[in-house]
Design a protein around this motif. Structure first.
Motif, PDB file in Angstrom:
ATOM      1  N   HIS A 141       0.808  -1.219   0.000  1.00  0.00           N
ATOM      2  CA  HIS A 141       0.000   0.000   0.000  1.00  0.00           C
ATOM      3  C   HIS A 141       0.845   1.274   0.000  1.00  0.00           C
ATOM      4  N   SER A 142       2.078   1.162  -0.433  1.00  0.00           N
ATOM      5  CA  SER A 142       2.878   2.363  -0.632  1.00  0.00           C
ATOM      6  C   SER A 142       2.966   2.645  -2.125  1.00  0.00           C
ATOM      7  N   ASP A 173       4.057   6.545   1.923  1.00  0.00           N
ATOM      8  CA  ASP A 173       3.358   5.569   2.754  1.00  0.00           C
ATOM      9  C   ASP A 173       1.914   6.040   2.895  1.00  0.00           C
ATOM     10  N   THR A 174       0.992   5.356   2.243  1.00  0.00           N
ATOM     11  CA  THR A 174      -0.394   5.844   2.213  1.00  0.00           C
ATOM     12  C   THR A 174      -1.102   5.661   3.549  1.00  0.00           C
ATOM     13  N   TYR A 175      -0.541   4.852   4.450  1.00  0.00           N
ATOM     14  CA  TYR A 175      -1.127   4.699   5.782  1.00  0.00           C
ATOM     15  C   TYR A 175      -0.743   5.858   6.697  1.00  0.00           C
ATOM     16  N   THR A 176       0.546   6.182   6.729  1.00  0.00           N
ATOM     17  CA  THR A 176       1.032   7.223   7.644  1.00  0.00           C
ATOM     18  C   THR A 176       1.053   8.597   7.009  1.00  0.00           C
TER      19      THR A 176
END
Length: 713
Positions: free
Chosen positions: A277-278, A296-299
């Motif tokens: 997911h990056s 980093d699409t999460y952070t």
């Protein structure tokens, strides 16, 4: 009278449409490809000038049978196969509006997927299938409508607003703080909503609105969509485009969010999802750092992974290709690179011989990549497979022919198949299908033409300082004595690369076999630039060196040389005929003679589209200053101030709908008329380049060109 190729014969040649990638079905049975053409008129809502007149074709690669799937439409394009390989999704204006259509390969059935009007601008903006094959993601019509790049401009539009009230323009932007949408800007050609269409019900779900999306890509797990939104040129004095990177969920209902802003790219294409997911992306353009970046699409963390002035990784079309083991494969500067996310190091993977890397196909799961290669010395194109773990290279195809990369509609890769267009200077495009398991090949002919009328090509080489340059020369058949020659110029372009393309051109409107069949040689020289902010000096020196090499050829008559140029090539040709007394005839198409007037050009129908500040100051003209900073530089680089030195008869051709330079042709002709120089001005109700013109106008254009050459050459 000797037989010659007709313009109509060339216009009927089937050639790949520009920048509309091919697609191979998952079962390796079907190939989808798009052919270029010309529609009857831009009358269909949602069809942009970039795809108008294209035709979607399919080919059964087992039988070789190829045919169009939407014969009743004016334009059809961007076909992509479903995950199961059975259904082709593509755009078409069959009912007078651009919509998503589906073709079933088993039933040979065609149906409209939805009544939703789609509006991709570029051909590479394709439908995106969901992982389960139930939904398709498209760009769709925004509520505020589309820009002039999708509609014909009427005479009424030029002077008045639709309600016949006066138009008012402001020199300073009225954009509100926090808004990234400006009402008057050329980037509004990309304005669209992003919608998800269910192919069973035909219903659509809005995923995103209010932005200018261009490139889109589905995440590895199929749950998220990443896309770039164009924010326009970074500075008024440059042609550097900027993009924001957004992601949206396909199933959670969460609003889209921007994960990286102010990314320098030319087309917004160079990003790619990793499995975790990056997202990796590279920057491109003359202001870009050419680095490799990671999101980093999460952070929400954005970091620069690699930047080195010697290894600029920028590319207009080739995105980074992440592997599961932390490797990222990149193609840049004609080389293959591998970046290790774990070590932060960049390593070149050496390709055998003198070949360069042109393009790469999507990587497989076993650390292998397919590459398109080009050998500029042997003039050979081909394909090879590289094992990224060992560096071992397997050459699959190597032939003296012209191949176009995947992003120029020239090739595609399937699980066990490579399909590509094969051509040469005297061979029109044909499809070839190569089996990766058996290493056998099949040719599918699309064109028939009288080969006895076609000229042959060769390279001319010369040196400028320590640099070796080349030029592609097309010679007519059966030469008995030195022949007249037409030299096509475009400063900054390495035109010798076109030597293996049919007629030395990627587009049939510029096919130089039309000249060869009439007894003219055609020369396309490399014309490098040093970007010194003095374009006229650079152009003069480059053309003079090229002509000096050309006239040494025994088949060329040095006293009968004509020059032709289109767009910046038209400017290049004007510089040449004002400074070099070498040419007996000139054809200037969509050229610029006065940098000052072109710099300040204004059109009320679309004022921002026609602002040429960036093109003149920091773009292709590269003046490096404003007019008010250095007026003398603008004057000495504007050929019109040296028109009194012209001794060459000049044919001036201009499209009146040309948003770049339509106002240049009239003053150019008036100046030559006042100076009593032989000139002719021909105006067509057309756009910038002949590839978008109506066929009858292209035929008229060529007849005037041939008459001009016959008279003066």
């Amino acid at each position: 009278m000797e037989q010659t190729l007709t313009v109509r014969e060339i216009l009927n040649i089937k050639e790949p449409a520009y920048m509309i990638p091919m697609s191979i079905s998952a079962d390796n049975k079907w190939l989808a490809f798009c052919l270029g053409g010309k529609a009857a008129g831009r009358e269909s809502e949602g069809v942009s000038m970039a795809v108008e007149g294209t035709t979607q074709w399919v080919c059964n690669m087992e039988t070789g049978h190829a045919f169009p799937v939407a014969q009743s439409g004016n334009s059809s394009w961007a076909g992509v196969w479903s995950p199961d390989g059975r259904t082709l999704a593509f755009f078409a204006d069959i009912d007078g509006k651009a919509c998503l259509w589906l073709w079933d390969s088993k039933e040979n059935g065609l149906k409209k997927a939805s009544a939703l009007i789609v509006c991709p601008f570029f051909g590479f903006e394709k439908p995106i299938w969901s992982k389960d094959g139930k939904d398709i993601i498209v760009k769709s019509l925004p509520p505020e409508g589309l820009s002039a790049d999708f509609y014909p401009v009427t005479d009424e539009d030029i002077l008045l607003s639709p309600d016949h009230k006066p138009k008012v323009f402001h020199s300073m932007s009225d954009r509100k703080a926090g808004s990234n949408i400006d009402d008057d800007t050329w980037v509004n050609r990309y304005r669209a909503e992003i919608s998800k269409i269910n192919i069973e019900t035909g219903t659509s779900t809005l995923l995103c609105s209010g932005l200018r999306p261009v490139a889109m890509e589905l995440s590895k797990d199929g749950r998220s969509l990443a896309f770039t939104s164009c924010t326009g040129e970074e500075r008024m004095d440059s042609q550097q485009n900027n993009f924001d990177l957004w992601i949206c969920s396909l199933d959670s209902g969460d609003p889209p969010r921007c994960v990286a802003g102010g990314i320098r790219m030319n087309y917004g294409l160079t990003f790619g999802w990793a499995a975790n997911h990056s997202i990796y992306y590279t920057t491109s353009g003359h202001l870009a750092d050419g680095g490799l970046w990671h999101v980093d699409t999460y952070t929400g963390k954005v970091e620069l992974l690699y930047k080195n002035e010697k290894n600029h990784l920028g590319h207009d079309y080739e995105p980074p290709k992440p592997f599961n083991d932390g490797k990222v494969v990149l193609i840049a500067n004609d080389k293959l690179w591998c970046f290790s996310h774990d070590t932060g190091g960049l390593e070149e993977i050496t390709i055998k011989g003198e070949r360069i890397v042109v393009a790469g196909f999507p990587v497989t799961d076993d650390d292998q990549i397919l590459l398109q290669t080009h050998n500029p010395h042997g003039i050979q194109d081909g394909f090879c497979r590289v094992d990224l773990r060992t560096g071992e290279e397997t050459i699959l195809i190597e032939e003296q022919a012209g191949h176009l990369p995947w992003y120029e509609s020239g090739s595609a890769s399937g699980e066990n198949t490579i399909a590509y267009f094969h051509q040469d200077a005297d061979k029109p495009p044909a499809l070839k299908v190569f089996d990766l398991l058996t290493h056998t090949e099949k040719t599918i002919e699309l064109n028939q033409i009288n080969s006895t009328l076609l000229g042959t090509s060769q390279l001319i080489r010369w040196k400028t300082g320590d640099r070796e340059l080349k030029g592609a020369l097309l010679l007519p058949k059966n030469i008995k004595k030195p022949v007249p020659v037409v030299i096509r110029v475009y400063a900054g372009s390495m035109q010798s690369e076109s030597i293996r393309l049919f007629g030395l051109s990627q587009t049939k409107c510029d096919n130089h076999q039309l000249f060869a069949s009439r007894g003219y040689a055609v020369f396309l020289p490399d014309l490098p630039r040093s970007w010194s902010h003095e374009p006229a000096d650079e152009i003069t020196k480059a053309i003079e060196n090229a002509v000096e090499a050309l006239v040494k050829h025994p088949d060329i008559d040095p006293d009968r040389i004509a020059i032709i140029g289109h767009s910046f090539g038209g400017y290049s040709a004007l510089v040449a005929i004002t400074r070099l007394q070498l040419f007996k005839a000139a054809i200037i198409s969509a050229g610029v003679a006065n940098i000052i007037s072109n710099y300040t050009q204004f059109d009320s129908w679309d004022p921002d589209t026609t602002s040429n500040y960036g093109m003149i100051e920091g773009g292709i003209f590269n003046m490096g200053a404003t007019l008010w900073d250095d007026q003398d530089r603008y004057i000495r680089n504007s050929p019109i101030f040296d028109f009194h030195k012209i001794e060459t008869p000049v044919l001036i051709v201009q499209g009146t709908r040309d948003h770049i330079c339509h106002a240049e042709a009239g003053p150019m002709f008036s100046a030559l008329k006042r100076l009593n120089k032989p000139a002719q001005l021909v105006l067509y109700d057309e756009d910038h380049h002949q590839s978008s013109w109506r066929h009858e106008n292209i035929e008229d254009y060529y007849q005037r060109v041939f008459d001009w050459l016959e008279k003066f050459l």
